[in-house]
Design a protein around this motif. Structure first.
Motif, PDB file in Angstrom:
ATOM      1  N   PHE A  19       0.848  -1.179   0.000  1.00 42.46           N
ATOM      2  CA  PHE A  19       0.000   0.000   0.000  1.00 42.46           C
ATOM      3  C   PHE A  19       0.894   1.242   0.000  1.00 42.46           C
ATOM      4  O   PHE A  19       1.862   1.304   0.756  1.00 42.46           O
ATOM      5  N   GLY A  74      -3.129   0.288  -3.549  1.00 33.98           N
ATOM      6  CA  GLY A  74      -2.237  -0.844  -3.379  1.00 33.98           C
ATOM      7  C   GLY A  74      -2.003  -1.618  -4.664  1.00 33.98           C
ATOM      8  O   GLY A  74      -2.623  -1.363  -5.696  1.00 33.98           O
ATOM      9  N   SER A  94      -5.415  -1.420   4.370  1.00 31.76           N
ATOM     10  CA  SER A  94      -5.014  -0.329   3.478  1.00 31.76           C
ATOM     11  C   SER A  94      -5.128   1.043   4.117  1.00 31.76           C
ATOM     12  O   SER A  94      -4.406   1.970   3.740  1.00 31.76           O
TER      13      SER A  94
END
Length: 257
Positions: free
Chosen positions: A108, A135, A130
């Motif tokens: 990420f 990502g 995340s």
């Protein structure tokens, strides 16, 4: 192994192991422990509240500002991030789970922040991991032979609940890569630091210009590579130019004397 994967549904995101000597909470300047999807306490990660400017950084993240680099152990290339990788781009945290399988490595990214690596175990948890960042799957950056997906997941799951004193990785990338490849080089103190520096990181500054840095361990090299990722391509190039120009000036002064 199915039961092992399902165990994650009974875990809290905050229960998973983490440590990073360079990962400090900007509010209290102390390392953050126990706040990772699978493993991470990288700087500026996993904040409870994302400011509007940070949301913009996530939205406008541009892979073209990443510095191409390759890592060599003696003469063998063991890691490479080139322009073709950058062209793949990133996915939103809503779309990324559709591309992931258990055992995949996920990175990420956001402007000005250290990348946050995770091991995919159940895609439902990628949104939590995340923290709103974009990502991508990074299974192929390292050139080592990967373990089977079941073993990768098992490696990650066995670390759940680990005490701080037992944590063996400096950052999320080292942990995730260790889970997938099983190499002790990713662990803290996994290599003896004596003799010649066997690792080289080649930074591609332009189409015709590059710079090579030497390291005694993969652990040290990854820490520097991640610092470059946090800074961004233009800042790294400027820093290198300032350093090299300063070195030349010092040598010229010495020769004049």
């Amino acid at each position: 192994m199915g039961n092992q994967v399902e165990k994650l549904t009974h875990l809290n995101y905050n229960e998973l192991p983490t440590t990073d000597p360079n990962g400090f909470d900007p509010e209290d300047d102390t390392p953050r422990i126990g706040v990772s999807y699978i493993f991470s306490a990288d700087d500026d990660e996993l904040e409870d509240n994302i400011e509007e400017t940070e949301k913009d950084d996530v939205k406008h993240y541009d892979c073209r500002n990443e510095l191409e680099c390759a890592v060599y152990f003696r003469d063998e290339c063991i890691y490479e991030r080139n322009s073709r990788f950058g062209e793949v781009g990133t996915l939103s945290c809503e779309n990324l789970p559709n591309k992931c399988n258990p055992g995949d490595l996920v990175e990420f990214v956001a402007i000005g922040q250290y990348p946050h690596w995770a091991v995919c175990i159940k895609c439902d948890f990628l949104l939590d991991a995340s923290q709103g960042k974009r990502g991508r799957i990074v299974n192929d950056l390292y050139k080592f032979r990967a373990l089977s997906p079941d073993v990768v997941v098992q490696n990650a799951m066995e670390q759940v609940g680990m005490k701080e004193r037992d944590v063996c990785w400096k950052n999320s990338e080292c942990f995730a890569a260790w889970c997938r490849f099983g190499k002790r080089e990713f662990k803290i103190g996994g290599e003896i630091r004596i003799g010649k520096q066997p690792y080289k990181m080649k930074l591609q500054l332009s189409e015709k210009k590059s710079h090579v840095l030497d390291f005694q361990s993969l652990e040290d090299l990854i820490m520097e590579k991640r610092r470059n990722d946090q800074m961004g391509r233009e800042a790294v190039i400027q820093e290198l130019e300032n350093h090299l120009n300063g070195t030349e000036d010092t040598e010229n002064d010495y020769n004049c004397n």
